[in-house]
Design a protein around this motif. Structure first.
Motif, PDB file in Angstrom:
ATOM      1  N   LYS A 294       0.853  -1.207   0.000  1.00 10.41           N
ATOM      2  CA  LYS A 294       0.000   0.000   0.000  1.00 10.41           C
ATOM      3  C   LYS A 294       0.881   1.246   0.000  1.00 10.41           C
ATOM      4  O   LYS A 294       0.618   2.214  -0.715  1.00 10.41           O
ATOM      5  N   MET A 295       1.948   1.218   0.822  1.00  7.00           N
ATOM      6  CA  MET A 295       2.840   2.380   0.905  1.00  7.00           C
ATOM      7  C   MET A 295       3.627   2.558  -0.388  1.00  7.00           C
ATOM      8  O   MET A 295       3.802   3.687  -0.856  1.00  7.00           O
ATOM      9  N   ASN A 296       4.048   1.458  -0.993  1.00  8.80           N
ATOM     10  CA  ASN A 296       4.778   1.558  -2.271  1.00  8.80           C
ATOM     11  C   ASN A 296       3.909   2.189  -3.347  1.00  8.80           C
ATOM     12  O   ASN A 296       4.358   3.055  -4.085  1.00  8.80           O
ATOM     13  N   LEU A 297       2.659   1.740  -3.407  1.00  4.35           N
ATOM     14  CA  LEU A 297       1.746   2.275  -4.425  1.00  4.35           C
ATOM     15  C   LEU A 297       1.513   3.768  -4.191  1.00  4.35           C
ATOM     16  O   LEU A 297       1.511   4.568  -5.126  1.00  4.35           O
ATOM     17  N   ALA A 298       1.353   4.144  -2.936  1.00  4.91           N
ATOM     18  CA  ALA A 298       1.154   5.564  -2.608  1.00  4.91           C
ATOM     19  C   ALA A 298       2.384   6.383  -2.999  1.00  4.91           C
ATOM     20  O   ALA A 298       2.257   7.493  -3.525  1.00  4.91           O
ATOM     21  N   ARG A 299       3.578   5.814  -2.798  1.00  4.79           N
ATOM     22  CA  ARG A 299       4.823   6.530  -3.169  1.00  4.79           C
ATOM     23  C   ARG A 299       4.884   6.761  -4.674  1.00  4.79           C
ATOM     24  O   ARG A 299       5.286   7.825  -5.134  1.00  4.79           O
ATOM     25  N   VAL A 300       4.453   5.765  -5.444  1.00  2.00           N
ATOM     26  CA  VAL A 300       4.457   5.912  -6.908  1.00  2.00           C
ATOM     27  C   VAL A 300       3.486   7.036  -7.307  1.00  2.00           C
ATOM     28  O   VAL A 300       3.793   7.869  -8.171  1.00  2.00           O
ATOM     29  N   ALA A 301       2.333   7.092  -6.639  1.00  2.00           N
ATOM     30  CA  ALA A 301       1.351   8.150  -6.950  1.00  2.00           C
ATOM     31  C   ALA A 301       1.930   9.520  -6.613  1.00  2.00           C
ATOM     32  O   ALA A 301       1.790  10.473  -7.392  1.00  2.00           O
ATOM     33  N   LEU A 302       2.605   9.624  -5.465  1.00  2.00           N
ATOM     34  CA  LEU A 302       3.191  10.920  -5.065  1.00  2.00           C
ATOM     35  C   LEU A 302       4.290  11.341  -6.043  1.00  2.00           C
ATOM     36  O   LEU A 302       4.412  12.515  -6.389  1.00  2.00           O
ATOM     37  N   GLU A 303       5.044  10.352  -6.494  1.00  2.52           N
ATOM     38  CA  GLU A 303       6.116  10.658  -7.461  1.00  2.52           C
ATOM     39  C   GLU A 303       5.498  11.217  -8.764  1.00  2.52           C
ATOM     40  O   GLU A 303       5.991  12.178  -9.330  1.00  2.52           O
ATOM     41  N   ALA A 304       4.384  10.614  -9.179  1.00  3.94           N
ATOM     42  CA  ALA A 304       3.726  11.082 -10.402  1.00  3.94           C
ATOM     43  C   ALA A 304       3.200  12.516 -10.233  1.00  3.94           C
ATOM     44  O   ALA A 304       3.133  13.291 -11.181  1.00  3.94           O
ATOM     45  N   LEU A 305       2.823  12.858  -9.000  1.00  6.63           N
ATOM     46  CA  LEU A 305       2.306  14.213  -8.739  1.00  6.63           C
ATOM     47  C   LEU A 305       3.446  15.220  -8.577  1.00  6.63           C
ATOM     48  O   LEU A 305       3.221  16.433  -8.648  1.00  6.63           O
ATOM     49  N   GLY A 306       4.622  14.695  -8.274  1.00  7.60           N
ATOM     50  CA  GLY A 306       5.756  15.594  -8.013  1.00  7.60           C
ATOM     51  C   GLY A 306       5.634  16.325  -6.689  1.00  7.60           C
ATOM     52  O   GLY A 306       6.163  17.427  -6.539  1.00  7.60           O
ATOM     53  N   VAL A 307       4.939  15.718  -5.720  1.00  7.89           N
ATOM     54  CA  VAL A 307       4.872  16.362  -4.388  1.00  7.89           C
ATOM     55  C   VAL A 307       5.421  15.438  -3.300  1.00  7.89           C
ATOM     56  O   VAL A 307       5.437  14.231  -3.454  1.00  7.89           O
TER      57      VAL A 307
END
Ligand code: FO1
Length: 307
Positions: A294-307
């Motif tokens: 769950k945390m890995n997936l969230a990190r990928v989403a944050l990376e895509a947002l650039g935040v």
């Protein structure tokens, strides 16, 4: 602040990871089309699923309800011949009783949800998509029924012909919903049912327009893996409505506002086609087995947002 659009179980599992990997404030806009009145009580399943999950008390196997809850009240009702097809646990019933009493006193669903969130010690803001009554109805070859009746009572049987958001013409998103989309540094569309969960939120006036207008990046997470949902009837709904039942089909539904889309490793072959829709595609493991995933997936989403 990061805004997210959320349905029930899939979104809640993703958000469990997200709250652990970001220090940004979170505004979680939650579908209320699944809300239903049963036994005289107003049930807001997706709101409760998100709150119980973030509070760490959800029944993690089912993804809904309170861990270890008992069902004495429903058992007692069965004695009177009541048709109890929606499993409301005793502790869960307290939430619905409290919500219903306050609604009767004239409080708004958004105010009551904020009280509930605070009572459970959840820090993220939980924003029901609207304070107005919207009910998701499904028309199948067996008739017209509430989404919960279709999914829970009838176990998603029958061919889906149409989905209607009853009350949507008069419904308005709350100001907090629109303001959080406008103010967000980044927006995440959680891995939720694109028709009934995210679809209901997008059907409210100004929501889709605000998503299209924002300069903040928007990333979606596919709820479909190799053409099947992890949970729920998204495939039956999309297929019945003549849509492509795949991560590509979901990307098509969001293509007017998404900057990036996260798909599962098993869907790698769809990457180029989805990119041709005009969005960046990130490929990773989207099956949220445990907290680490769950945390890995969230990190990928944050990376895509650039935040
Ligand atoms: N889902 C089921 O499949 N069966 C149930 O009996 C059921 C009861 C229930 C009670 C409270 C609640 O907050 C959620 C409940 N759900 C149940 C889940 C719910 O129907 C759906 O998962 C969501 O509405 C879909 O997003």
């Amino acid at each position: 602040m990061i805004a997210t659009l959320a349905g029930g179980v899939g979104a809640a599992r993703f958000l469990e990871g997200l709250v652990r990997v970001t220090r940004e404030e979170l505004s979680i806009i939650v579908n209320t089309g699944d809300d239903i009145e049963l036994l005289g009580l107003h049930i807001s399943p997706d709101v409760d699923i998100v709150i119980y999950t973030l509070a760490g008390i959800v029944d993690s196997e089912k993804g809904w309800g309170v861990k270890g809850d008992t069902f004495h009240c429903l058992d007692a009702l069965k004695r009177y011949g009541c048709d109890v097809w929606f499993m409301l646990g005793d502790q869960d019933l307290a939430t619905h009783l409290h919500r219903t009493l306050l609604l009767k006193k004239g409080k708004k669903l958004s105010e009551i949800t904020d009280e509930e969130r605070s009572a459970f010690g959840v820090e993220a803001r939980i924003l029901p998509m609207t304070d107005d009554r919207v009910e998701t109805m499904v028309i199948t070859d067996e008739g017209k029924m509430h989404f919960q009746e279709y999914m829970v009572k009838r176990k998603a049987q029958g061919k889906v012909l149409k989905v209607i958001f009853k009350g949507i013409e008069r419904a308005r998103p709350t100001d907090d919903v629109i303001n959080s989309i406008k103010r967000a540094k980044g927006i995440i569309v959680c891995p939720s049912n694109p028709i009934v969960s995210i679809g209901a939120i997008l059907s409210l006036p100004d929501v889709r327009e605000s998503l299209r207008a924002t300069k903040a990046k928007i990333v979606g997470v596919s709820p479909l893996i190799a053409g099947a949902p992890v949970k729920g009837p998204a495939d039956k709904l999309m297929g019945g409505l003549g849509m492509r039942v795949s991560a590509y089909g979901v990307a098509e539904l969001y293509q007017d506002f998404l900057d990036a889309f996260i798909i599962d490793n098993l869907d790698l072959d769809l990457k180029d086609r989805i990119e041709a829709l005009g969005m960046r595609v990130l490929v990773t493991d989207t099956i949220m087995k445990g907290l680490k995933e769950k945390m890995n997936l969230a990190r990928v989403a944050l990376e895509a947002l650039g935040v």
